[in-house]
Design an enzyme around this catalytic site. Structure first.
Site, PDB file in Angstrom:
ATOM      1  N   ASN A 200     -32.880 -24.283 -54.974  1.00 32.18           N
ATOM      2  CA  ASN A 200     -33.029 -24.347 -53.524  1.00 32.18           C
ATOM      3  C   ASN A 200     -34.111 -23.336 -53.121  1.00 32.18           C
ATOM      4  O   ASN A 200     -34.046 -22.176 -53.488  1.00 32.18           O
ATOM      5  CB  ASN A 200     -31.690 -23.990 -52.865  1.00 32.18           C
ATOM      6  CG  ASN A 200     -31.702 -24.222 -51.372  1.00 32.18           C
ATOM      7  OD1 ASN A 200     -32.535 -23.668 -50.652  1.00 32.18           O
ATOM      8  ND2 ASN A 200     -30.784 -25.040 -50.890  1.00 32.18           N
TER       9      ASN A 200
ATOM     10  N   HIS B 261     -33.823 -28.821 -51.994  1.00 30.37           N
ATOM     11  CA  HIS B 261     -32.505 -28.473 -52.507  1.00 30.37           C
ATOM     12  C   HIS B 261     -32.653 -28.337 -54.029  1.00 30.37           C
ATOM     13  O   HIS B 261     -33.700 -28.692 -54.600  1.00 30.37           O
ATOM     14  CB  HIS B 261     -31.508 -29.565 -52.128  1.00 30.37           C
ATOM     15  CG  HIS B 261     -30.932 -29.391 -50.749  1.00 30.37           C
ATOM     16  ND1 HIS B 261     -29.815 -30.061 -50.297  1.00 30.37           N
ATOM     17  CD2 HIS B 261     -31.321 -28.589 -49.725  1.00 30.37           C
ATOM     18  CE1 HIS B 261     -29.541 -29.684 -49.052  1.00 30.37           C
ATOM     19  NE2 HIS B 261     -30.433 -28.801 -48.675  1.00 30.37           N
TER      20      HIS B 261
ATOM     21  N   GLU C 230     -31.361 -29.995 -56.495  1.00 27.91           N
ATOM     22  CA  GLU C 230     -31.540 -31.278 -57.188  1.00 27.91           C
ATOM     23  C   GLU C 230     -32.896 -31.902 -56.889  1.00 27.91           C
ATOM     24  O   GLU C 230     -33.542 -32.452 -57.787  1.00 27.91           O
ATOM     25  CB  GLU C 230     -30.441 -32.272 -56.763  1.00 27.91           C
ATOM     26  CG  GLU C 230     -29.021 -31.850 -57.122  1.00 27.91           C
ATOM     27  CD  GLU C 230     -28.359 -31.032 -56.023  1.00 27.91           C
ATOM     28  OE1 GLU C 230     -29.058 -30.253 -55.315  1.00 27.91           O
ATOM     29  OE2 GLU C 230     -27.133 -31.167 -55.869  1.00 27.91           O
TER      30      GLU C 230
ATOM     31  N   CYS D 183     -25.048 -32.588 -52.019  1.00 34.97           N
ATOM     32  CA  CYS D 183     -24.862 -32.992 -50.619  1.00 34.97           C
ATOM     33  C   CYS D 183     -25.226 -34.471 -50.490  1.00 34.97           C
ATOM     34  O   CYS D 183     -25.611 -35.118 -51.454  1.00 34.97           O
ATOM     35  CB  CYS D 183     -25.729 -32.120 -49.709  1.00 34.97           C
ATOM     36  SG  CYS D 183     -27.483 -32.553 -49.758  1.00 34.97           S
TER      37      CYS D 183
ATOM     38  N   CYS E  97     -28.851 -35.216 -51.654  1.00 33.91           N
ATOM     39  CA  CYS E  97     -29.039 -35.234 -53.108  1.00 33.91           C
ATOM     40  C   CYS E  97     -28.200 -36.329 -53.766  1.00 33.91           C
ATOM     41  O   CYS E  97     -28.591 -36.881 -54.794  1.00 33.91           O
ATOM     42  CB  CYS E  97     -28.715 -33.855 -53.671  1.00 33.91           C
ATOM     43  SG  CYS E  97     -29.826 -32.585 -52.990  1.00 33.91           S
TER      44      CYS E  97
ATOM     45  N   ASP F  59     -28.818 -24.973 -44.030  1.00 34.25           N
ATOM     46  CA  ASP F  59     -29.122 -25.727 -45.254  1.00 34.25           C
ATOM     47  C   ASP F  59     -28.337 -27.030 -45.373  1.00 34.25           C
ATOM     48  O   ASP F  59     -28.776 -27.972 -46.034  1.00 34.25           O
ATOM     49  CB  ASP F  59     -28.859 -24.848 -46.481  1.00 34.25           C
ATOM     50  CG  ASP F  59     -29.525 -25.425 -47.720  1.00 34.25           C
ATOM     51  OD1 ASP F  59     -30.750 -25.578 -47.701  1.00 34.25           O
ATOM     52  OD2 ASP F  59     -28.824 -25.729 -48.712  1.00 34.25           O
TER      53      ASP F  59
END
Lengths: 153, 153
Positions: free
Chosen positions: A48, A59, A61, A86, A89, A149
């Site tokens: 991140n 992020h 990923e 999330c 992702c 975020d």
């Protein structure tokens, strides 16, 4: 007799944890990720970088995915991440047909996990105390950045 | 009497179309997007840059989101895109609570639309022939690049 070699998921998670730790040292949100091929080759790793790069699109990923460069297929890849993905992702994982996701933990966040499983993606939770503590401590100290975020007000 | 000013969605879509046209001229996949505030202010615009930047993470929507920089809230924003968002971009929209999505078309791709609607996001399809034709022509000429962009083999 056929020998099936199972990738060492904990070893893979260590790569993601190192990325998270690096992010924390940079002053960022400690979430790291790595994309591996199913034979264990590292394709890309990332973290991140909202704070470091002032970039809300990075992020863990998506940064790992980006750093893996263009791939013609993700069917034989494994996404490893310190935190359960999330929706953003999770959508990435579904769109590109990544079949397996290894998550360090799903205590601090878990919204996408059931949806991924419902869509045929294998999600393996390693219940890493190290991951839970590292991010949990960060969230307690930086609730505003954390909420930013994940799009919470 | 209260006057409600409705944003001009077609004018907003033009910003995304211009981005798609720019991408096409650069040799890229012609998909553009823009993030606006609900009062009509442009926050960021972008385009698919898989080819130009060799970056698989830059879909139109994610590039526009990135270029809008860090925002504390997306509740009062509108994502405008020449093509209905893929799962990756739909996940972005859901995670960050973008409430309205204007799509130029959903003929060439539409997987995420129903899911977004089910999750309370308003999706308005402007059925733009210009968008349908521009991307449709590209896909017919570049099927391999298109499949790579949406994770199809």
């Amino acid at each position: 007799m056929k020998t099936v070699i199972t990738p060492d998921y904990h070893l893979m998670l260590n790569t993601a944890i190192q990325q998270a730790q690096k992010g924390l040292k940079e002053g960022g949100i400690p979430i790291g990720a790595a994309l591996f091929s199913t034979n264990g080759t590292l394709l890309g790793k990332g973290r991140n970088r909202r704070i470091q790069n002032n970039d809300p699109s990075l992020h863990g990923e998506t940064d790992a995915f980006r750093n893996a460069g263009r791939q013609l297929s993700y069917t034989n890849t494994i996404m490893v991440t310190t935190l359960a993905p999330c929706w953003y992702c999770s959508g990435l994982i579904r769109q590109f047909k990544i079949k397996t996701v290894i998550v360090g933990e799903s205590v601090n966040f878990s919204d996408g996990v059931d949806w991924l499983k419902q869509n045929g993606i294998k999600v393996i939770d390693l219940h890493s105390e190290e991951c839970i503590t590292m991010l949990g401590n960060y969230i307690r100290r930086n609730p505003d950045i954390w909420n930013e975020d994940i799009g919470e007000e």
